[in-house]
Write a protein that holds these residues in place. Structure first.
Motif, mmCIF file in Angstrom:
data_model
loop_
_atom_site.group_PDB
_atom_site.id
_atom_site.type_symbol
_atom_site.label_atom_id
_atom_site.label_comp_id
_atom_site.label_asym_id
_atom_site.label_seq_id
_atom_site.Cartn_x
_atom_site.Cartn_y
_atom_site.Cartn_z
ATOM 1 N N VAL A 184 -59.255 -80.156 29.818
ATOM 2 C CA VAL A 184 -58.477 -79.476 30.858
ATOM 3 C C VAL A 184 -57.216 -78.941 30.205
ATOM 4 O O VAL A 184 -56.600 -79.622 29.373
ATOM 5 N N GLY A 185 -56.830 -77.715 30.545
ATOM 6 C CA GLY A 185 -55.627 -77.105 29.994
ATOM 7 C C GLY A 185 -54.696 -76.625 31.090
ATOM 8 O O GLY A 185 -55.140 -76.172 32.153
ATOM 9 N N ARG A 186 -53.385 -76.749 30.829
ATOM 10 C CA ARG A 186 -52.378 -76.381 31.820
ATOM 11 C C ARG A 186 -52.023 -74.896 31.702
ATOM 12 O O ARG A 186 -51.359 -74.479 30.761
ATOM 13 N N ASN A 187 -52.457 -74.114 32.662
ATOM 14 C CA ASN A 187 -52.110 -72.696 32.700
ATOM 15 C C ASN A 187 -50.653 -72.511 33.095
ATOM 16 O O ASN A 187 -49.964 -71.631 32.578
ATOM 17 N N ASP A 188 -50.195 -73.347 34.015
ATOM 18 C CA ASP A 188 -48.804 -73.328 34.472
ATOM 19 C C ASP A 188 -48.030 -74.380 33.677
ATOM 20 O O ASP A 188 -48.274 -75.577 33.815
ATOM 21 N N PRO A 189 -47.070 -73.960 32.841
ATOM 22 C CA PRO A 189 -46.345 -74.944 32.023
ATOM 23 C C PRO A 189 -45.507 -75.915 32.837
ATOM 24 O O PRO A 189 -45.084 -76.954 32.330
ATOM 25 N N ASN A 190 -45.281 -75.597 34.104
ATOM 26 C CA ASN A 190 -44.474 -76.463 34.958
ATOM 27 C C ASN A 190 -45.302 -77.334 35.892
ATOM 28 O O ASN A 190 -44.773 -77.953 36.800
ATOM 29 N N SER A 191 -46.611 -77.371 35.654
ATOM 30 C CA SER A 191 -47.475 -78.202 36.492
ATOM 31 C C SER A 191 -47.143 -79.679 36.307
ATOM 32 O O SER A 191 -46.614 -80.093 35.274
ATOM 33 N N LYS A 192 -47.504 -80.453 37.305
ATOM 34 C CA LYS A 192 -47.256 -81.890 37.242
ATOM 35 C C LYS A 192 -48.068 -82.526 36.124
ATOM 36 O O LYS A 192 -49.065 -81.989 35.667
ATOM 37 N N ASP A 193 -47.655 -83.705 35.701
ATOM 38 C CA ASP A 193 -48.303 -84.409 34.602
ATOM 39 C C ASP A 193 -49.457 -85.287 35.067
ATOM 40 O O ASP A 193 -49.928 -86.144 34.317
ATOM 41 N N ASP A 194 -49.942 -85.102 36.294
ATOM 42 C CA ASP A 194 -50.971 -86.001 36.803
ATOM 43 C C ASP A 194 -52.334 -85.744 36.179
ATOM 44 O O ASP A 194 -53.210 -86.610 36.198
ATOM 45 N N ILE A 195 -52.542 -84.553 35.617
ATOM 46 C CA ILE A 195 -53.829 -84.241 34.993
ATOM 47 C C ILE A 195 -53.683 -84.115 33.481
ATOM 48 O O ILE A 195 -54.443 -84.708 32.727
ATOM 49 N N VAL A 196 -52.722 -83.333 33.040
ATOM 50 C CA VAL A 196 -52.490 -83.127 31.604
ATOM 51 C C VAL A 196 -51.032 -83.442 31.300
ATOM 52 O O VAL A 196 -50.131 -82.797 31.818
ATOM 53 N N LYS A 197 -50.804 -84.427 30.461
ATOM 54 C CA LYS A 197 -49.448 -84.817 30.102
ATOM 55 C C LYS A 197 -48.810 -83.785 29.189
ATOM 56 O O LYS A 197 -49.442 -83.247 28.291
ATOM 57 N N LYS A 198 -47.528 -83.505 29.442
ATOM 58 C CA LYS A 198 -46.810 -82.541 28.613
ATOM 59 C C LYS A 198 -46.474 -83.149 27.256
ATOM 60 O O LYS A 198 -45.805 -84.177 27.170
ATOM 61 N N ASN A 199 -46.954 -82.486 26.212
ATOM 62 C CA ASN A 199 -46.681 -82.947 24.856
ATOM 63 C C ASN A 199 -45.993 -81.895 24.001
ATOM 64 O O ASN A 199 -45.552 -82.177 22.893
ATOM 65 N N THR A 200 -45.932 -80.674 24.496
ATOM 66 C CA THR A 200 -45.330 -79.591 23.725
ATOM 67 C C THR A 200 -44.207 -78.946 24.526
ATOM 68 O O THR A 200 -44.118 -79.095 25.750
ATOM 69 N N GLN A 201 -43.368 -78.207 23.820
ATOM 70 C CA GLN A 201 -42.203 -77.608 24.453
ATOM 71 C C GLN A 201 -42.591 -76.540 25.467
ATOM 72 O O GLN A 201 -41.973 -76.434 26.533
ATOM 73 N N ASP A 202 -43.620 -75.744 25.148
ATOM 74 C CA ASP A 202 -43.958 -74.667 26.074
ATOM 75 C C ASP A 202 -44.800 -75.148 27.255
ATOM 76 O O ASP A 202 -44.989 -74.411 28.228
ATOM 77 N N GLY A 203 -45.316 -76.382 27.190
ATOM 78 C CA GLY A 203 -46.004 -76.956 28.346
ATOM 79 C C GLY A 203 -47.451 -76.560 28.518
ATOM 80 O O GLY A 203 -48.124 -77.056 29.427
ATOM 81 N N HIS A 204 -47.978 -75.681 27.670
ATOM 82 C CA HIS A 204 -49.372 -75.250 27.797
ATOM 83 C C HIS A 204 -50.281 -76.205 27.023
ATOM 84 O O HIS A 204 -50.913 -75.837 26.029
ATOM 85 N N ASP A 205 -50.353 -77.422 27.501
ATOM 86 C CA ASP A 205 -51.091 -78.447 26.774
ATOM 87 C C ASP A 205 -52.546 -78.493 27.210
ATOM 88 O O ASP A 205 -52.895 -78.159 28.349
ATOM 89 N N VAL A 206 -53.404 -78.938 26.290
ATOM 90 C CA VAL A 206 -54.824 -79.128 26.551
ATOM 91 C C VAL A 206 -55.167 -80.587 26.271
ATOM 92 O O VAL A 206 -54.796 -81.127 25.231
ATOM 93 N N LYS A 207 -55.863 -81.210 27.200
ATOM 94 C CA LYS A 207 -56.267 -82.603 27.040
ATOM 95 C C LYS A 207 -57.788 -82.680 27.010
ATOM 96 O O LYS A 207 -58.462 -82.265 27.950
ATOM 97 N N GLU A 208 -58.340 -83.209 25.908
ATOM 98 C CA GLU A 208 -59.782 -83.435 25.842
ATOM 99 C C GLU A 208 -60.099 -84.795 26.456
ATOM 100 O O GLU A 208 -59.294 -85.729 26.401
ATOM 101 N N MET A 209 -61.293 -84.880 27.025
ATOM 102 C CA MET A 209 -61.660 -86.083 27.763
ATOM 103 C C MET A 209 -63.173 -86.175 27.887
ATOM 104 O O MET A 209 -63.901 -85.241 27.522
ATOM 105 N N SER A 210 -63.641 -87.269 28.435
ATOM 106 C CA SER A 210 -65.073 -87.427 28.658
ATOM 107 C C SER A 210 -65.522 -86.545 29.819
ATOM 108 O O SER A 210 -64.716 -86.134 30.667
#
Length: 288
Positions: free
Chosen positions: A236-262
């Motif tokens: 799952v990847g965050r299209n909105d850098p200001n989205s909540k951290d309930d699905i993808v935790k923010k790890n980068t400054q720009d907020g467009h993080d991608v989280k791999e999962m099962s």
């Protein structure tokens, strides 16, 4: 007559609740789904599209008419040689205007109001601040025609440029690398997740998704260092850098993080966000 009407209505209700409007519409392109089985548990007002171009089917899309974006596109990952098509015209889908039309996607320089009422058009994206984000990317396609076929606006959702050209593009490249150890067909389903409320739109017409997601299925593979990524994996990847951290935790400054999962974790997220009673993207979890 009343009894006939009752049972006809009941059957239609059951179809919508458990399968949406997609029980038969994918038949011409069912090959793009693992074990010829469409995702289970999805219901809603969606249109099944077998993406037809140059006299053949290239992938399948479940289109959201109300939001004017696809919910998902399903395809077989098979990267071919050759660059991304240049100077490709963005196409529309005449079948969304009328189900009596049998032609495939086509380019219309000046689409009429009937087309605009049924789907997104190219002018919606101009000066919007968003790129045209592929769900089935051209880089995952084999032939020149396969690549060109992905340039239909029914395969596109508004995607922020830094996300599209950054973390999400990196994920697509990694999936292509993993394909090299897949000894069978690699089935992919890529989709979007809407905001839970107050959904933003471009041109007051096309809904911007909050997240993009993808999942793949390779039932057979050559064991190696990436074997933990098989037979299925998801992200799952965050299209909105200001989205909540309930699905993808923010790890980068720009907020467009991608989280791999099962696959199972993704299905739980989709079940919750799309408010579905169940969710299964691949038959038997992609196990032969």
């Amino acid at each position: 007559m009343w009894i006939t009407y009752f049972f006809s209505s009941l059957l239609r209700f059951i179809s919508v609740v458990f399968y949406g409007e997609i029980t038969t519409d994918f038949k011409p392109c069912i090959e793009f789904f693992y074990a010829e089985t469409i995702p289970q548990g999805i219901s809603g007002d969606y249109q099944a599209l077998c993406q037809h171009y140059e006299n053949q089917y290239h992938f399948a899309t479940l289109y959201d008419r109300n939001r004017r974006i696809p919910l998902f596109s399903a395809y077989i990952l098979s990267p071919g040689d050759g660059p991304r098509p240049k100077n490709t015209n963005w196409m529309i889908e005449p079948r969304l205007v009328s189900d009596k039309v049998n032609t495939g996607m086509e380019y219309q320089k000046h689409p009429d109001q009937n087309v605009k009422n049924s789907q997104a058009v190219n002018e919606d994206y101009k000066h919007s601040g968003y790129t045209r984000g592929h769900l089935a990317p051209s880089g995952h396609q084999q032939t020149e025609e396969d690549k060109e076929a992905t340039f239909t606006l029914t395969n596109i959702a508004p995607q922020m440029e830094k996300f599209n050209n950054g973390p999400w593009n990196n994920l697509e490249d990694e999936m292509a690398e993993r394909f090299k150890v897949c000894t069978s067909k690699m089935y992919v389903i890529t989709g979007v997740m809407p905001y839970e409320k107050d959904e933003p739109k471009i041109n007051n017409r096309v809904t911007v998704p909050e997240y993009f997601w993808t999942a793949y299925c390779c039932p057979t593979f050559t064991a190696g260092p990436d074997q933990n990524y098989f037979p299925t994996y998801a992200a799952v990847g965050r299209n909105d850098p200001n989205s909540k951290d309930d699905i993808v935790k923010k790890n980068t400054q720009d907020g467009h993080d991608v989280k791999e999962m099962s696959l199972e974790d993704l299905e739980k997220i989709l079940q919750n966000r799309l408010k579905m009673p169940e969710m299964s993207l691949f038959k038997n979890k992609c196990k032969e």
